[in-house]
Design a protein around this motif. Sequence first.
Motif, PDB file in Angstrom:
ATOM      1  N   LEU A 259      -8.799  35.604  -5.032  1.00 47.32           N
ATOM      2  CA  LEU A 259      -7.447  35.948  -4.615  1.00 47.32           C
ATOM      3  C   LEU A 259      -6.684  36.783  -5.633  1.00 47.32           C
ATOM      4  CD1 LEU A 259      -6.257  32.785  -2.685  1.00 47.32           C
ATOM      5  CD2 LEU A 259      -6.946  35.008  -1.802  1.00 47.32           C
ATOM      6  N   GLU A 260      -7.123  36.782  -6.898  1.00 45.61           N
ATOM      7  CA  GLU A 260      -6.495  37.686  -7.859  1.00 45.61           C
ATOM      8  C   GLU A 260      -7.028  39.088  -7.622  1.00 45.61           C
ATOM      9  OE1 GLU A 260      -6.766  36.566 -11.902  1.00 45.61           O
ATOM     10  OE2 GLU A 260      -5.845  34.605 -11.606  1.00 45.61           O
ATOM     11  N   ALA A 261      -6.130  40.061  -7.642  1.00 39.81           N
ATOM     12  CA  ALA A 261      -6.547  41.439  -7.386  1.00 39.81           C
ATOM     13  C   ALA A 261      -7.417  41.957  -8.529  1.00 39.81           C
ATOM     14  CB  ALA A 261      -5.320  42.332  -7.234  1.00 39.81           C
ATOM     15  N   PRO A 262      -8.379  42.810  -8.214  1.00 38.86           N
ATOM     16  CA  PRO A 262      -9.195  43.399  -9.277  1.00 38.86           C
ATOM     17  C   PRO A 262      -8.397  44.431 -10.060  1.00 38.86           C
ATOM     18  CG  PRO A 262      -9.727  44.424  -7.189  1.00 38.86           C
ATOM     19  CD  PRO A 262      -8.768  43.303  -6.885  1.00 38.86           C
ATOM     20  N   GLU A 263      -8.853  44.742 -11.249  1.00 37.59           N
ATOM     21  CA  GLU A 263      -8.219  45.803 -12.036  1.00 37.59           C
ATOM     22  C   GLU A 263      -8.394  47.131 -11.307  1.00 37.59           C
ATOM     23  OE1 GLU A 263      -6.036  47.290 -15.158  1.00 37.59           O
ATOM     24  OE2 GLU A 263      -6.613  45.197 -14.844  1.00 37.59           O
ATOM     25  N   LEU A 264      -7.290  47.861 -11.139  1.00 35.46           N
ATOM     26  CA  LEU A 264      -7.352  49.150 -10.448  1.00 35.46           C
ATOM     27  C   LEU A 264      -7.830  50.221 -11.425  1.00 35.46           C
ATOM     28  CD1 LEU A 264      -4.291  49.403  -8.019  1.00 35.46           C
ATOM     29  CD2 LEU A 264      -6.720  49.365  -7.443  1.00 35.46           C
ATOM     30  N   THR A 265      -9.099  50.221 -11.698  1.00 33.81           N
ATOM     31  CA  THR A 265      -9.678  51.221 -12.590  1.00 33.81           C
ATOM     32  C   THR A 265      -9.766  52.564 -11.873  1.00 33.81           C
ATOM     33  OG1 THR A 265     -11.910  50.714 -11.827  1.00 33.81           O
ATOM     34  CG2 THR A 265     -11.068  49.431 -13.693  1.00 33.81           C
ATOM     35  N   ASP A 266      -9.948  53.620 -12.648  1.00 35.73           N
ATOM     36  CA  ASP A 266     -10.124  54.946 -12.040  1.00 35.73           C
ATOM     37  C   ASP A 266     -11.336  54.949 -11.110  1.00 35.73           C
ATOM     38  OD1 ASP A 266      -7.935  55.901 -13.387  1.00 35.73           O
ATOM     39  OD2 ASP A 266      -9.098  56.820 -15.016  1.00 35.73           O
ATOM     40  N   GLU A 267     -12.374  54.215 -11.494  1.00 38.28           N
ATOM     41  CA  GLU A 267     -13.586  54.175 -10.672  1.00 38.28           C
ATOM     42  C   GLU A 267     -13.306  53.520  -9.315  1.00 38.28           C
ATOM     43  OE1 GLU A 267     -18.189  52.452 -10.844  1.00 38.28           O
ATOM     44  OE2 GLU A 267     -16.723  51.903 -12.396  1.00 38.28           O
ATOM     45  N   LEU A 268     -12.554  52.423  -9.316  1.00 34.27           N
ATOM     46  CA  LEU A 268     -12.229  51.753  -8.054  1.00 34.27           C
ATOM     47  C   LEU A 268     -11.319  52.620  -7.200  1.00 34.27           C
ATOM     48  CD1 LEU A 268     -12.211  49.426  -6.086  1.00 34.27           C
ATOM     49  CD2 LEU A 268     -10.487  48.277  -7.524  1.00 34.27           C
ATOM     50  N   ILE A 269     -10.328  53.238  -7.832  1.00 30.25           N
ATOM     51  CA  ILE A 269      -9.424  54.120  -7.084  1.00 30.25           C
ATOM     52  C   ILE A 269     -10.213  55.239  -6.425  1.00 30.25           C
ATOM     53  CG2 ILE A 269      -7.580  55.824  -7.336  1.00 30.25           C
ATOM     54  CD1 ILE A 269      -6.402  53.970  -9.518  1.00 30.25           C
ATOM     55  N   ASP A 270     -11.147  55.832  -7.164  1.00 24.34           N
ATOM     56  CA  ASP A 270     -11.962  56.916  -6.606  1.00 24.34           C
ATOM     57  C   ASP A 270     -12.788  56.424  -5.416  1.00 24.34           C
ATOM     58  OD1 ASP A 270     -10.990  58.725  -8.418  1.00 24.34           O
ATOM     59  OD2 ASP A 270     -12.690  58.575  -9.794  1.00 24.34           O
TER      60      ASP A 270
END
Length: 317
Positions: A259-270
């Motif tokens: 339920l905790e959101a993952p870190e919005l890394t550049d890789e995930l955003i891409d």
Amino acid sequence: MSQLSVIGTGVIGNGWISRALANGWDVVAFDPALDAEARTRAFVENAWHALEKDGLAEGASVDRLRFAATLEEAIVGADLIQENVPERLPLKQEILSAIDAAAEEHVVIGSSTSGFKPTDLQQDCKKAPGRVIVAHPFNPVYLLPLVELVGGEHTSPALLEGAREDYQALAMRPLIVRREIEGHIADRLMEALWREALHLVNDGVATTEEIDAAVVYGCGLRWSLMGTFLTFHLAGGEPGMRHMLEQFGPALKLPWTKLEAPELTDELIDKVVEGCEFQAAGRTVAELDRRRDDFLVEMLTLTRKYWPEAEGLEGRI
């Protein structure tokens, strides 16, 4: 004849404008952006084809919209006021305080905020703070009927009941939230699903398209009629929810969800952006809006046949 005054004309504000016009209301809008009126009229034009399919009220016309030069001018003669400025608490408090000071005391002021509590929104309102409430809709506002109504510490139950009638006059289905909480009800549910979806993408379990397919062709179809609890009630077979909880309740303790959101890394955003662009397949947002709207009109036509009042079950879902 009724007048909706709309302060802030982004996607949500324009959705309110389109809904009010389609229901035969006059609309007066204010937004300081230089291109606000042009953007709003283009938005309404794009939405109008779906509203016509869904059915316009007597007197409905895009010509019943006008823009005011000031906030104060926009709320003169208002029967209902809807605030839709960006989701920044100090800005909302400033604008709502100005609206409260200028509006007649009996007029309800609804905020479209998706997360803030009404007591915080009422903080700087001196004239009639209790009439400043959360009135949180869902995009596209001109088609989706739910609006969450939440009162703050200064709001009486009678005022909320009056607000319910105001929004029903806009063909909304108001849901009065029993107590204020950040995110209200529906957004908290959607945020939980959103967090899980981001984890599935981040962990390489599924693409954005595959996750959307899981909702569209599976749980989403059931949710559109029965929601979460009644769907699980059926999962228990003839004994219903009690049996379902006996059978599947222990699984709630298993580490299936994050339920905790993952870190919005550049890789995930891409990954998310590229996935959505692949799904869009070159179609513009306006084209996707129209596709969504056509689907929703047909879906609403179907689901209305199964709404409680159609079966004599008012007050039950």
